[in-house]
Write an enzyme that holds these catalytic residues in place. Structure first.
Site, mmCIF file in Angstrom:
data_model
loop_
_atom_site.group_PDB
_atom_site.id
_atom_site.type_symbol
_atom_site.label_atom_id
_atom_site.label_comp_id
_atom_site.label_asym_id
_atom_site.label_seq_id
_atom_site.Cartn_x
_atom_site.Cartn_y
_atom_site.Cartn_z
ATOM 1 N N ASP A 231 0.778 -1.232 0.000
ATOM 2 C CA ASP A 231 0.000 0.000 0.000
ATOM 3 C C ASP A 231 0.819 1.297 0.000
ATOM 4 O O ASP A 231 0.618 2.166 -0.838
ATOM 5 C CB ASP A 231 -0.922 0.027 1.229
ATOM 6 C CG ASP A 231 -1.867 -1.154 1.279
ATOM 7 O OD1 ASP A 231 -1.691 -2.101 0.493
ATOM 8 O OD2 ASP A 231 -2.778 -1.136 2.112
ATOM 9 N N GLU B 255 2.068 -9.643 11.577
ATOM 10 C CA GLU B 255 1.879 -9.298 10.162
ATOM 11 C C GLU B 255 3.215 -9.045 9.456
ATOM 12 O O GLU B 255 3.435 -9.497 8.335
ATOM 13 C CB GLU B 255 0.991 -8.051 10.087
ATOM 14 C CG GLU B 255 0.550 -7.648 8.706
ATOM 15 C CD GLU B 255 -0.387 -6.438 8.741
ATOM 16 O OE1 GLU B 255 -0.897 -6.070 7.669
ATOM 17 O OE2 GLU B 255 -0.608 -5.872 9.845
#
Length: 424
Positions: free
Chosen positions: A164, A388
């Protein structure tokens, strides 16, 4: 690359994470932060499930493709159930699909994951992949028709890349006006330290791109032609190249004519030099609004190994970037001013990308490098659990905890007895 089983206790934890994040046919990345089905997360989840529940692995992919659009696109988020704790939700995207979805796609790793899953039991999976195969073909054709206008893959939103806020996108983001998006409340920073997430100025621009797509009814040609953001992405270019190879291999086994798909892969390989930036000595993103390279080198450049288009000069760059950190491969160049070791895609090491890189390295005969990457990734998970992503310098765990694709990567590769050899 074969190793002993590292920790059965971690195996149990990883399986428990996959099962705990299972919402009945689809898996969320982690509770709270990501409460829906994400495209490439789901493909990796399926690979993870294949280590202990093959039927559930195939169901994950089938549920993902159940939301495929008529034009072939598989969206990056599927909003199976309403969750007010997430922004931007289905009402912001306004795609008018059932189930509700976002209006962009995500890296097409499903074919590569499907082939790895199929290798676990080709006979048991034959009927499942036979039904999925034409759907994956339609998705790959969508990429070809709507995103490969210059020969390589372009994205219309940074979220489409899966990376992103990577520095790759900074020059394209600079041309996006986010000043008129109105008021909104982010939910991600309520779950994760804001210093590990994209900033508000970036988020305003992300929402402006969503608003443009919604205003034109998600007309993909209009978004490409006149949308606020359009950049060539080496990451998806290389992932799609490899995915076409894997799709063609499965199609041949099913008795299909795969010449068209082989042509897609050949065309992407032929166009790959377009992404080579002599200034950064690597494959680089390019802003199609200005024609300028991003002048950044990121982990996506080294997915060239996955696609079989690596160069000797790239190998030298890989060694320099990798040796600058301690744990896994950084998502951005540690020598760059933009490097932030704990902020999402601006520097951290991601186990999921490490696994893709290792498959490519293994396929190119670089066994020692592949094993080093596996070992460093395993050390992170053993020390800190299933986060993550991680700080590549000191190993600090970052982002969401109990993360589906990190658990999947542990079961299939990082902690496996026989780490993934790739879909050869």
């Amino acid at each position: 690359m074969t190793t002993h089983r590292i920790s059965s206790a971690l195996d149990d934890q990883a399986r428990a994470i996959l099962q705990g994040n299972d919402r009945g046919g689809y898996t969320i990345p982690t509770d709270g932060l990501y409460p829906y089905q994400w495209n490439w997360d789901s493909a990796f989840a399926a690979w993870g499930f294949s280590t202990f529940d093959l039927d559930r692995a195939w169901t994950e992919l089938e549920t993902l493709f159940s939301a495929q659009w008529d034009d072939g696109m598989v969206p990056h988020i599927i909003f199976h159930k309403q969750d007010p704790g997430y922004f931007p939700g289905p009402e912001v995207w306004g795609t008018n699909k059932t189930p509700a979805t976002s209006g962009i796609s995500q890296p097409p790793v499903a074919a590569t994951m499907a082939r790895l899953i199929l290798q676990a039991d080709p006979e048991a999976g034959r009927e499942r992949i036979a039904a999925l195969w034409p759907k994956i073909v339609a998705w790959h054709r969508w990429w070809r028709d709507y995103r490969c206008g210059t020969g390589v893959v372009a994205i219309t939103h940074p979220w489409e890349s899966g990376r992103d806020n990577c520095p790759d996108w900074d020059i394209g983001m600079a041309g996006v006006d986010g000043s008129n998006v109105g008021e909104y409340t982010r939910r991600d920073t309520g779950h994760v330290d804001p210093s590990m997430r994209p900033g508000k100025a970036e988020y305003d621009r992300y929402i402006a791109m969503v608003q443009f797509g919604r205003a034109c009814g998600w007309d993909q040609r209009e978004i490409v032609a006149n949308g606020p953001f359009l950049m060539e992405d080496p990451g998806i270019t290389f992932i799609l190249t490899r995915a076409n190879d894997d799709l063609a291999a499965m199609g041949r086994d099913l008795g299909h004519d795969v010449s068209e798909i082989e042509g897609w892969a050949a065309d992407l390989r032929a166009a790959a030099p377009r992404l080579w930036n002599p200034e950064t000595r690597g494959f680089d993103a390019r802003d199609l609004k200005t024609g300028r390279f991003a002048d950044r080198i990121a982990s996506a450049a080294f997915l060239a190994y996955l696609a079989g288009v690596e160069t000797p000069e790239l190998a030298a760059r890989m060694d320099g970037i990798w040796d600058a950190v301690r744990y896994g491969f950084p998502s951005a160049d540690p020598a760059a001013d933009s490097f932030e070791p704990r902020r999402y895609w601006r520097g951290p090491s991601w186990p999921v990308v490490n696994a893709l890189l290792a498959i490519g390295l293994k396929d190119r005969g670089l066994d020692a490098a592949a094993e080093r990457l596996r070992r460093e990734t395993a050390e992170l998970i053993e020390a800190h659990g299933f986060f993550e992503y991680f700080d590549p310098i000191d190993g600090t765990p970052c982002g969401g905890d109990a993360f589906t694709w990190t658990a999947a990567i542990w079961l299939t590769w990082a902690g496996a007895d026989d780490p993934a050899k790739g879909a050869a």
